[in-house]
Scaffold this motif. Structure first.
Motif, PDB file in Angstrom:
ATOM      1  N   THR A   5      -9.323   9.558  32.028  1.00  0.00           N
ATOM      2  CA  THR A   5      -8.244   8.861  31.317  1.00  0.00           C
ATOM      3  C   THR A   5      -8.701   8.215  30.026  1.00  0.00           C
ATOM      4  N   ASP A   6      -9.978   7.883  29.911  1.00  0.00           N
ATOM      5  CA  ASP A   6     -10.510   7.223  28.720  1.00  0.00           C
ATOM      6  C   ASP A   6     -11.260   8.266  27.887  1.00  0.00           C
ATOM      7  N   GLU A   7     -10.629   8.736  26.820  1.00  0.00           N
ATOM      8  CA  GLU A   7     -11.239   9.813  26.045  1.00  0.00           C
ATOM      9  C   GLU A   7     -12.545   9.382  25.397  1.00  0.00           C
ATOM     10  N   THR A   8     -12.608   8.146  24.931  1.00  0.00           N
ATOM     11  CA  THR A   8     -13.843   7.672  24.293  1.00  0.00           C
ATOM     12  C   THR A   8     -14.998   7.698  25.286  1.00  0.00           C
ATOM     13  N   ALA A   9     -14.734   7.220  26.507  1.00  0.00           N
ATOM     14  CA  ALA A   9     -15.769   7.233  27.543  1.00  0.00           C
ATOM     15  C   ALA A   9     -16.123   8.665  27.939  1.00  0.00           C
ATOM     16  N   ALA A  10     -15.124   9.554  27.970  1.00  0.00           N
ATOM     17  CA  ALA A  10     -15.384  10.952  28.328  1.00  0.00           C
ATOM     18  C   ALA A  10     -16.275  11.623  27.289  1.00  0.00           C
ATOM     19  N   ARG A  11     -16.018  11.337  26.006  1.00  0.00           N
ATOM     20  CA  ARG A  11     -16.860  11.899  24.953  1.00  0.00           C
ATOM     21  C   ARG A  11     -18.304  11.428  25.101  1.00  0.00           C
ATOM     22  N   ALA A  12     -18.466  10.140  25.376  1.00  0.00           N
ATOM     23  CA  ALA A  12     -19.814   9.595  25.543  1.00  0.00           C
ATOM     24  C   ALA A  12     -20.513  10.224  26.743  1.00  0.00           C
ATOM     25  N   LEU A  13     -19.767  10.445  27.825  1.00  0.00           N
ATOM     26  CA  LEU A  13     -20.349  11.050  29.024  1.00  0.00           C
ATOM     27  C   LEU A  13     -20.788  12.483  28.756  1.00  0.00           C
ATOM     28  N   ILE A  14     -19.969  13.259  28.053  1.00  0.00           N
ATOM     29  CA  ILE A  14     -20.340  14.633  27.731  1.00  0.00           C
ATOM     30  C   ILE A  14     -21.634  14.667  26.933  1.00  0.00           C
ATOM     31  N   VAL A  15     -21.720  13.835  25.907  1.00  0.00           N
ATOM     32  CA  VAL A  15     -22.915  13.832  25.051  1.00  0.00           C
ATOM     33  C   VAL A  15     -24.140  13.367  25.838  1.00  0.00           C
ATOM     34  N   ARG A  16     -23.978  12.335  26.646  1.00  0.00           N
ATOM     35  CA  ARG A  16     -25.107  11.829  27.441  1.00  0.00           C
ATOM     36  C   ARG A  16     -25.599  12.903  28.420  1.00  0.00           C
ATOM     37  N   THR A  17     -24.660  13.593  29.069  1.00  0.00           N
ATOM     38  CA  THR A  17     -25.034  14.641  30.020  1.00  0.00           C
ATOM     39  C   THR A  17     -25.676  15.820  29.297  1.00  0.00           C
ATOM     40  N   ALA A  18     -25.111  16.192  28.158  1.00  0.00           N
ATOM     41  CA  ALA A  18     -25.670  17.305  27.382  1.00  0.00           C
ATOM     42  C   ALA A  18     -27.107  17.022  26.981  1.00  0.00           C
ATOM     43  N   ARG A  19     -27.356  15.831  26.502  1.00  0.00           N
ATOM     44  CA  ARG A  19     -28.714  15.474  26.081  1.00  0.00           C
ATOM     45  C   ARG A  19     -29.679  15.490  27.268  1.00  0.00           C
ATOM     46  N   SER A  20     -29.228  15.000  28.408  1.00  0.00           N
ATOM     47  CA  SER A  20     -30.077  14.995  29.595  1.00  0.00           C
ATOM     48  C   SER A  20     -30.432  16.411  30.025  1.00  0.00           C
ATOM     49  N   LEU A  21     -29.457  17.299  30.070  1.00  0.00           N
ATOM     50  CA  LEU A  21     -29.713  18.681  30.482  1.00  0.00           C
ATOM     51  C   LEU A  21     -30.640  19.385  29.496  1.00  0.00           C
ATOM     52  N   PHE A  22     -30.392  19.193  28.213  1.00  0.00           N
ATOM     53  CA  PHE A  22     -31.229  19.830  27.187  1.00  0.00           C
ATOM     54  C   PHE A  22     -32.647  19.270  27.222  1.00  0.00           C
ATOM     55  N   GLY A  23     -32.764  17.956  27.341  1.00  0.00           N
ATOM     56  CA  GLY A  23     -34.074  17.307  27.300  1.00  0.00           C
ATOM     57  C   GLY A  23     -34.971  17.705  28.447  1.00  0.00           C
ATOM     58  N   ARG A  24     -34.401  18.173  29.547  1.00  0.00           N
ATOM     59  CA  ARG A  24     -35.196  18.586  30.708  1.00  0.00           C
ATOM     60  C   ARG A  24     -35.319  20.100  30.806  1.00  0.00           C
ATOM     61  N   GLY A  25     -35.013  20.785  29.703  1.00  0.00           N
ATOM     62  CA  GLY A  25     -35.263  22.225  29.635  1.00  0.00           C
ATOM     63  C   GLY A  25     -34.301  23.075  30.429  1.00  0.00           C
ATOM     64  N   LEU A  26     -33.123  22.553  30.749  1.00  0.00           N
ATOM     65  CA  LEU A  26     -32.162  23.322  31.528  1.00  0.00           C
ATOM     66  C   LEU A  26     -31.290  24.229  30.669  1.00  0.00           C
ATOM     67  N   THR A  27     -31.410  24.093  29.363  1.00  0.00           N
ATOM     68  CA  THR A  27     -30.813  25.040  28.430  1.00  0.00           C
ATOM     69  C   THR A  27     -31.579  24.922  27.128  1.00  0.00           C
TER      70      THR A  27
END
Length: 214
Positions: A5-27
């Motif tokens: 429901t909170d688009e601002t929070a959703a955007r932050a979550l996507i970016v945080r998750t993306a960085r975590s996955l990338f930083g650990r070599g998962l893509t």
């Protein structure tokens, strides 16, 4: 879990998750894409050509449930795949697609069971993934994969794309990311154990742990 429901929070979550996955070599590079379903029914996705390690909150795209671009930068060319999962799974609010190395390696092997690619080597795989069908090869961005993905996603929240990589859906982005990480770890174990006699969970043990996911 309802849609985000909170688009601002959703955007932050996507970016945080993306960085975590990338930083650990998962893509790697500009591969992989993430999305969430917003309360208005639209989808917020990482854009085409964006690296998950550098994508910004202001760079996310928005589409509808058909994959039609609504606003923001041009979405990932696999937006149709995300939309297919959401249409098939009305209570799923997040989708993750990666080119994680071990799962991608398994997707290139011959002799795979298309109904269930990986054995249930661990309890956590049985809990978070369950069964993993293999979808036949389509070129990246080939929307012909959409109808098959949608049919398969009605009964599975995780699939492996042949010669490509995994896709998972979840009630939350955290849940979808957890499932794809467990899938990648089991793919790694599967490759390590090739040539060895293995002792996966029995069908009864696996069924007792089968995920109750959206």
């Amino acid at each position: 879990m309802t849609a985000y429901t909170d688009e601002t929070a959703a955007r932050a979550l996507i970016v945080r998750t993306a960085r975590s996955l990338f930083g650990r070599g998962l893509t790697h590079g500009s591969t992989g894409n993430l999305s969430v379903r917003l309360a208005d029914g639209s989808l917020l996705l990482t854009p085409t050509g964006a690296g998950l390690g550098t994508v910004m909150e202001t760079e996310l795209s928005r589409t509808d449930l058909t994959g039609r671009h609504l606003d923001g930068p041009r979405p990932t060319k696999e937006a149709f795949l995300h939309a297919a999962f959401y249409r098939a799974r009305p209570t799923a609010h997040a989708v993750v697609h990666l080119h994680s190395p071990h799962a991608a390696a398994v997707s290139c092997l011959g002799g795979l069971d298309p109904a269930n690619v990986l054995p249930p080597l661990t309890a956590y795989y049985a809990m978070r993934v369950g069964t993993l069908p293999l979808l036949p090869y389509h070129a990246p961005g080939d929307s012909g994969l959409g109808p098959l993905a949608e049919r398969t996603a009605r009964t599975h929240h995780a699939v492996l794309l042949a010669n490509h990589g995994p896709v998972t859906a979840g009630a939350t982005l955290e849940q979808a990311a957890d499932a794809i990480e467990e899938l990648e770890e089991t793919a790694r174990l599967h490759l390590l154990l090739r040539g060895h006699t293995t002792r996966p969970l029995t069908p009864e043990q696996a069924a007792a742990l089968a995920p109750a996911l959206p």
